[in-house]
Design a protein around this motif. Structure first.
Motif: not given
Ligand code: AHR
Length: 330
Positions: A51-52, A235-236, A264, A210, A147, A182, A186, A54-55, A128-129, A284
């Motif tokens: 999705e991002s 949030h990102n 991020d 995200f 977070f 997150p 956050r 970061w991912r 991560d989560r 992050c």
């Molecule tokens: O879990 C981390 C978050 O998930 C990051 O901040 C975000 O960019 C990602 O999609």
């Protein structure tokens, strides 16, 4: 005589092959039976999605670290769906992998599948989560960021920045995926920190999942519905980058007319910060691969590991981003 000795040697060799076979079988069942044929550890990893930025960096870190550590990685992309992650974990159990790791897309609803992994004697690592399971014995450890702290650092910077504001400061918030750790944390950290200045008020808050495209779309709605927006807390980075397009299209100058705070510190976000379009980023780190492989080896060997391993992170102002950008790895 010579013939008899040869027969004895053959029988002994046959017996030792049988014995070795049964020892190997015992070893497999002790460890969940998942070692690759070449004796390497097999790690089943269920990733949230793509999705991002970061991912993407996180996935690269995990794949590279597995190759470097000599760990056989079974990688699954859940496309941001919990049901896909549960399916992937069940597949890993069926395949008898040695260790399972995953980044839970949302916090709730994992107990049943985690119990299945525990019943199959396969250790689980959260990366991560985290999950909100009350039974902490369902997983060995959680490796990832704090977070709540990231949200708090973002809020504290804003409190400092708006110390001299005499009137209301209107904030819009782009939340991460609904129900994810997150997004929940956050939001909580930021809200607690900005409570220090009664002028700071969140006037709209909605999920952008995200994603860059969703960030843009939700920001367009925010701009239409709210004539005075002073601050965006995203949030990102990706949602912040999408929102930049909406802000510019609305004829406003990002970073000046609207103060932008994100989380991020991926390269694109850092570039926006260095260019003066973002104002502050709480980092992050996605570079979790090497630590994850280390933990996989330890839990596979039955070693004790800390229940919580927190990632080291920092924050960036515009000037700090300009300094850090040339050496940024992701
Ligand atoms: O879990 C981390 C978050 O998930 C990051 O901040 C975000 O960019 C990602 O999609």
């Amino acid at each position: 005589m010579r013939t008899r000795r040869t027969a004895g040697t053959i029988i002994a060799a046959f017996a030792s092959v049988l014995l070795a076979g049964s020892v190997a079988a015992c070893g497999n069942s002790d460890t969940g039976g998942g070692s690759a044929d070449d004796g390497r550890i097999t790690l089943g990893f269920s990733q949230v999605g793509a999705e991002s930025g970061w991912r993407t960096a996180n996935t690269t870190s995990i794949k590279e670290a597995a190759a470097e550590a000599g760990i056989e990685l079974k990688f699954d992309d859940a496309q941001q769906k919990q049901e896909n992650q549960i399916k992937a974990i069940r597949n890993f159990i069926q395949q008898k992998v040695d260790v399972i790791a995953f980044s839970p897309v949302v916090e709730s609803g994992w107990d049943t599948v985690l119990k299945e992994a525990r019943d199959a004697d396969i250790p689980v690592i959260l990366t991560d989560r985290s999950v909100d399971s009350a039974d902490k014995s369902l997983y060995k450890t959680f490796l990832g960021s704090d977070f709540v702290k990231e949200g708090r650092l973002a809020g504290e910077w804003l409190v400092e920045r708006t110390r001299s504001a005499s009137g209301p400061v209107n904030i819009v918030e782009l939340q991460g995926t609904t129900g994810s750790a997150p997004a929940n944390d956050r939001k909580e950290g930021f809200a607690k920190a900005i409570a220090a200045n009664p002028n700071l008020k969140i006037v709209a808050s909605q999920s952008g999942d995200f994603k860059r495209a969703d960030g843009k779309q939700v920001m367009e709605q925010f701009l239409k519905a709210n004539p005075k927006i002073d601050v965006l807390f995203a949030h990102n980075d990706d949602m912040g980058l999408g929102a930049l397009e909406a802000i510019t299209a609305a004829g406003k100058v990002p970073g000046k007319d609207i103060t932008i705070i994100t989380i991020d510190a991926v390269k694109d976000g850092m570039q926006a910060l260095a260019d003066g379009k973002f104002n502050f980023i709480a980092e992050c780190s996605p570079l979790l691969g090497p630590q994850l492989m280390d933990l996989a080896k330890k839990v596979h060997a039955g070693e004790e590991v800390p229940a919580r391993i927190e990632t080291e992170e920092t924050t960036f102002t515009q000037e700090q981003a300009r300094e850090a950008l040339p050496n940024r790895r992701y």
